[in-house]
Motif scaffolding. Sequence first.
Motif, PDB file in Angstrom:
ATOM      1  N   ARG A 112     -18.675   6.269  40.992  1.00 34.03           N
ATOM      2  CA  ARG A 112     -19.937   5.329  40.538  1.00 34.03           C
ATOM      3  C   ARG A 112     -19.636   4.681  39.167  1.00 34.03           C
ATOM      4  NH1 ARG A 112     -25.024   6.416  42.558  1.00 34.03           N
ATOM      5  NH2 ARG A 112     -25.650   4.878  41.081  1.00 34.03           N
ATOM      6  N   LEU A 113     -19.019   5.715  38.113  1.00 37.30           N
ATOM      7  CA  LEU A 113     -18.753   5.215  36.802  1.00 37.30           C
ATOM      8  C   LEU A 113     -17.545   4.100  37.043  1.00 37.30           C
ATOM      9  CD1 LEU A 113     -18.529   8.425  34.972  1.00 37.30           C
ATOM     10  CD2 LEU A 113     -20.195   6.193  34.529  1.00 37.30           C
ATOM     11  N   LEU A 114     -16.406   4.380  37.842  1.00 39.38           N
ATOM     12  CA  LEU A 114     -15.200   3.274  38.080  1.00 39.38           C
ATOM     13  C   LEU A 114     -15.924   2.057  38.708  1.00 39.38           C
ATOM     14  CD1 LEU A 114     -12.604   5.870  39.858  1.00 39.38           C
ATOM     15  CD2 LEU A 114     -12.492   4.727  37.514  1.00 39.38           C
ATOM     16  N   LEU A 115     -16.907   2.034  39.748  1.00 39.73           N
ATOM     17  CA  LEU A 115     -17.341   0.901  40.078  1.00 39.73           C
ATOM     18  C   LEU A 115     -18.116   0.056  39.050  1.00 39.73           C
ATOM     19  CD1 LEU A 115     -17.715  -0.694  42.556  1.00 39.73           C
ATOM     20  CD2 LEU A 115     -19.900   0.546  43.055  1.00 39.73           C
ATOM     21  N   ALA A 116     -18.750   0.907  38.176  1.00 36.60           N
ATOM     22  CA  ALA A 116     -19.606   0.156  37.022  1.00 36.60           C
ATOM     23  C   ALA A 116     -18.659  -0.440  36.193  1.00 36.60           C
ATOM     24  CB  ALA A 116     -20.592   1.384  36.486  1.00 36.60           C
ATOM     25  N   ALA A 117     -17.406  -0.123  35.917  1.00 43.30           N
ATOM     26  CA  ALA A 117     -16.606  -0.385  34.996  1.00 43.30           C
ATOM     27  C   ALA A 117     -15.737  -1.722  35.679  1.00 43.30           C
ATOM     28  CB  ALA A 117     -15.616   0.408  34.520  1.00 43.30           C
ATOM     29  N   GLY A 119     -14.632  -5.318  36.250  1.00 39.10           N
ATOM     30  CA  GLY A 119     -14.480  -6.493  35.684  1.00 39.10           C
ATOM     31  C   GLY A 119     -14.709  -6.549  34.096  1.00 39.10           C
ATOM     32  N   CYS A 120     -14.786  -5.158  33.582  1.00 41.38           N
ATOM     33  CA  CYS A 120     -14.876  -4.777  32.216  1.00 41.38           C
ATOM     34  C   CYS A 120     -13.270  -4.898  31.665  1.00 41.38           C
ATOM     35  CB  CYS A 120     -15.440  -3.556  31.855  1.00 41.38           C
ATOM     36  SG  CYS A 120     -17.193  -3.040  32.424  1.00 41.38           S
ATOM     37  N   ALA A 121     -13.311  -5.366  30.413  1.00 41.78           N
ATOM     38  CA  ALA A 121     -12.060  -5.466  29.664  1.00 41.78           C
ATOM     39  C   ALA A 121     -11.240  -4.033  29.764  1.00 41.78           C
ATOM     40  CB  ALA A 121     -12.201  -5.942  28.281  1.00 41.78           C
ATOM     41  N   HIS A 122     -11.958  -2.969  29.758  1.00 33.30           N
ATOM     42  CA  HIS A 122     -11.428  -1.674  29.680  1.00 33.30           C
ATOM     43  C   HIS A 122     -12.279  -0.891  30.617  1.00 33.30           C
ATOM     44  CE1 HIS A 122      -8.659  -2.311  26.358  1.00 33.30           C
ATOM     45  NE2 HIS A 122      -9.852  -3.149  25.652  1.00 33.30           N
ATOM     46  N   PRO A 123     -11.737   0.149  31.175  1.00 30.04           N
ATOM     47  CA  PRO A 123     -12.379   1.096  31.928  1.00 30.04           C
ATOM     48  C   PRO A 123     -13.436   1.903  31.256  1.00 30.04           C
ATOM     49  CG  PRO A 123     -10.196   2.126  31.892  1.00 30.04           C
ATOM     50  CD  PRO A 123     -10.072   0.606  31.189  1.00 30.04           C
ATOM     51  N   LEU A 124     -14.535   1.507  30.911  1.00 26.94           N
ATOM     52  CA  LEU A 124     -15.556   2.066  30.147  1.00 26.94           C
ATOM     53  C   LEU A 124     -17.045   1.811  30.685  1.00 26.94           C
ATOM     54  CD1 LEU A 124     -16.297   3.184  27.304  1.00 26.94           C
ATOM     55  CD2 LEU A 124     -16.324   0.960  26.305  1.00 26.94           C
ATOM     56  N   ALA A 125     -17.834   2.899  30.794  1.00 28.45           N
ATOM     57  CA  ALA A 125     -19.066   3.138  31.561  1.00 28.45           C
ATOM     58  C   ALA A 125     -19.696   4.150  30.993  1.00 28.45           C
ATOM     59  CB  ALA A 125     -18.880   2.678  32.994  1.00 28.45           C
ATOM     60  N   LEU A 126     -21.015   4.203  31.112  1.00 30.43           N
ATOM     61  CA  LEU A 126     -21.697   5.378  31.048  1.00 30.43           C
ATOM     62  C   LEU A 126     -22.777   5.403  32.107  1.00 30.43           C
ATOM     63  CD1 LEU A 126     -23.310   4.850  27.247  1.00 30.43           C
ATOM     64  CD2 LEU A 126     -21.371   6.669  27.897  1.00 30.43           C
ATOM     65  N   ALA A 127     -22.971   6.686  32.531  1.00 31.19           N
ATOM     66  CA  ALA A 127     -24.117   7.182  33.343  1.00 31.19           C
ATOM     67  C   ALA A 127     -25.476   6.672  32.722  1.00 31.19           C
ATOM     68  CB  ALA A 127     -23.976   8.298  33.894  1.00 31.19           C
ATOM     69  N   ALA A 128     -26.349   6.557  33.679  1.00 25.75           N
ATOM     70  CA  ALA A 128     -27.930   6.267  33.109  1.00 25.75           C
ATOM     71  C   ALA A 128     -28.734   6.537  34.466  1.00 25.75           C
ATOM     72  CB  ALA A 128     -27.988   4.893  32.736  1.00 25.75           C
ATOM     73  N   THR A 129     -30.141   6.707  34.051  1.00 28.34           N
ATOM     74  CA  THR A 129     -31.050   7.039  34.933  1.00 28.34           C
ATOM     75  C   THR A 129     -32.184   5.885  34.495  1.00 28.34           C
ATOM     76  OG1 THR A 129     -32.261   8.694  33.395  1.00 28.34           O
ATOM     77  CG2 THR A 129     -30.885   9.004  35.404  1.00 28.34           C
ATOM     78  N   GLU A 130     -33.125   5.491  35.414  1.00 27.78           N
ATOM     79  CA  GLU A 130     -34.108   4.626  35.229  1.00 27.78           C
ATOM     80  C   GLU A 130     -35.834   5.386  35.321  1.00 27.78           C
ATOM     81  OE1 GLU A 130     -36.254   0.279  37.167  1.00 27.78           O
ATOM     82  OE2 GLU A 130     -34.104   1.233  37.870  1.00 27.78           O
ATOM     83  N   ASP A 131     -36.313   5.389  34.301  1.00 30.29           N
ATOM     84  CA  ASP A 131     -37.912   5.643  34.352  1.00 30.29           C
ATOM     85  C   ASP A 131     -38.852   5.107  35.344  1.00 30.29           C
ATOM     86  OD1 ASP A 131     -38.822   3.868  32.674  1.00 30.29           O
ATOM     87  OD2 ASP A 131     -38.637   5.294  30.856  1.00 30.29           O
ATOM     88  N   GLU A 132     -39.873   5.313  35.457  1.00 33.51           N
ATOM     89  CA  GLU A 132     -41.091   4.894  35.973  1.00 33.51           C
ATOM     90  C   GLU A 132     -41.416   3.473  35.314  1.00 33.51           C
ATOM     91  OE1 GLU A 132     -42.635   7.609  33.233  1.00 33.51           O
ATOM     92  OE2 GLU A 132     -41.230   7.732  34.464  1.00 33.51           O
ATOM     93  N   THR A 133     -41.116   3.021  33.965  1.00 28.58           N
ATOM     94  CA  THR A 133     -41.403   1.673  33.527  1.00 28.58           C
ATOM     95  C   THR A 133     -40.309   0.812  33.947  1.00 28.58           C
ATOM     96  OG1 THR A 133     -40.684   2.271  31.318  1.00 28.58           O
ATOM     97  CG2 THR A 133     -42.829   2.870  31.817  1.00 28.58           C
ATOM     98  N   GLY A 134     -39.140   1.238  34.497  1.00 29.72           N
ATOM     99  CA  GLY A 134     -38.042   0.421  34.484  1.00 29.72           C
ATOM    100  C   GLY A 134     -37.088   0.611  33.255  1.00 29.72           C
ATOM    101  N   ARG A 135     -37.184   1.356  32.428  1.00 22.54           N
ATOM    102  CA  ARG A 135     -36.405   1.474  31.320  1.00 22.54           C
ATOM    103  C   ARG A 135     -35.246   2.296  31.665  1.00 22.54           C
ATOM    104  NH1 ARG A 135     -37.748   3.679  25.305  1.00 22.54           N
ATOM    105  NH2 ARG A 135     -35.609   3.505  24.347  1.00 22.54           N
ATOM    106  N   ILE A 136     -33.961   1.661  31.306  1.00 23.71           N
ATOM    107  CA  ILE A 136     -32.622   2.421  31.465  1.00 23.71           C
ATOM    108  C   ILE A 136     -32.529   3.413  30.059  1.00 23.71           C
ATOM    109  CG2 ILE A 136     -30.243   2.122  31.915  1.00 23.71           C
ATOM    110  CD1 ILE A 136     -32.128   1.299  33.971  1.00 23.71           C
ATOM    111  N   TRP A 137     -32.096   4.567  30.621  1.00 20.27           N
ATOM    112  CA  TRP A 137     -31.895   5.565  29.686  1.00 20.27           C
ATOM    113  C   TRP A 137     -30.449   6.087  29.882  1.00 20.27           C
ATOM    114  CZ3 TRP A 137     -35.071   7.331  25.756  1.00 20.27           C
ATOM    115  CH2 TRP A 137     -36.715   6.883  26.359  1.00 20.27           C
ATOM    116  N   HIS A 138     -29.444   5.920  29.009  1.00 16.44           N
ATOM    117  CA  HIS A 138     -27.928   6.073  29.163  1.00 16.44           C
ATOM    118  C   HIS A 138     -27.833   7.622  28.867  1.00 16.44           C
ATOM    119  CE1 HIS A 138     -27.592   1.795  28.290  1.00 16.44           C
ATOM    120  NE2 HIS A 138     -26.633   1.921  29.007  1.00 16.44           N
TER     121      HIS A 138
END
Length: 207
Positions: A112-117, A119-138
Amino acid sequence: MKQPLGVILAGGLATRMGGGDKGRLDLGGRSILEHVIDRLAPQVAGLALNANGDAGRFDDLGLPVLPDSIEGFAGPLAGVLAGLDWAAGQGGEAIVTAAADTPFFPCDLVPRLLLAAEGCAHPLALAATEDETGRIWHQPTFGLWPVALRDDLRAALRGGLRKVVIWTQAHDAGTAVFDTGAGDPFFNVNTPDDLDQARRLMGKGRE
């Protein structure tokens, strides 16, 4: 790109647990750290442990132990840098990090991290979750990090940077958002109450 190497981050002080190695606490008859190893090892090309102090206390794990090269317990980014320097010596292109106190993280973390990265200039990505308000928490201890940026990270740390997201945003990192429908996959053991909850989750078949 080559399959990333894996680095388990265990360099913190565990102050809320009274000190010591949180990863060594028992969870279902095995240590939390052993659960983390079991989840990350199948997803990576090789595995190391970032930890400070006497490396000999981890001899039973059979893993390279990587101390921080930045003094003063500089946080997760110092562990990431230690991992990147190790990976460079192994001819690796990237690492994936996971926290030593988070026994239920996703078994598809790396793809999943590889997929998220992509198109990026470098293979760099963070995992995250989404709360009930739609806010993304890295999740700053769960990421894909490129060896090519290790000197940039070293300079940032020496300049006083400690916030993971500030550095990742500066390099246009991707984000892999994980579902929380079955509970927070990045639940971590910080306190004795957290350990009790983890044991309850394990008893209910959370794996």
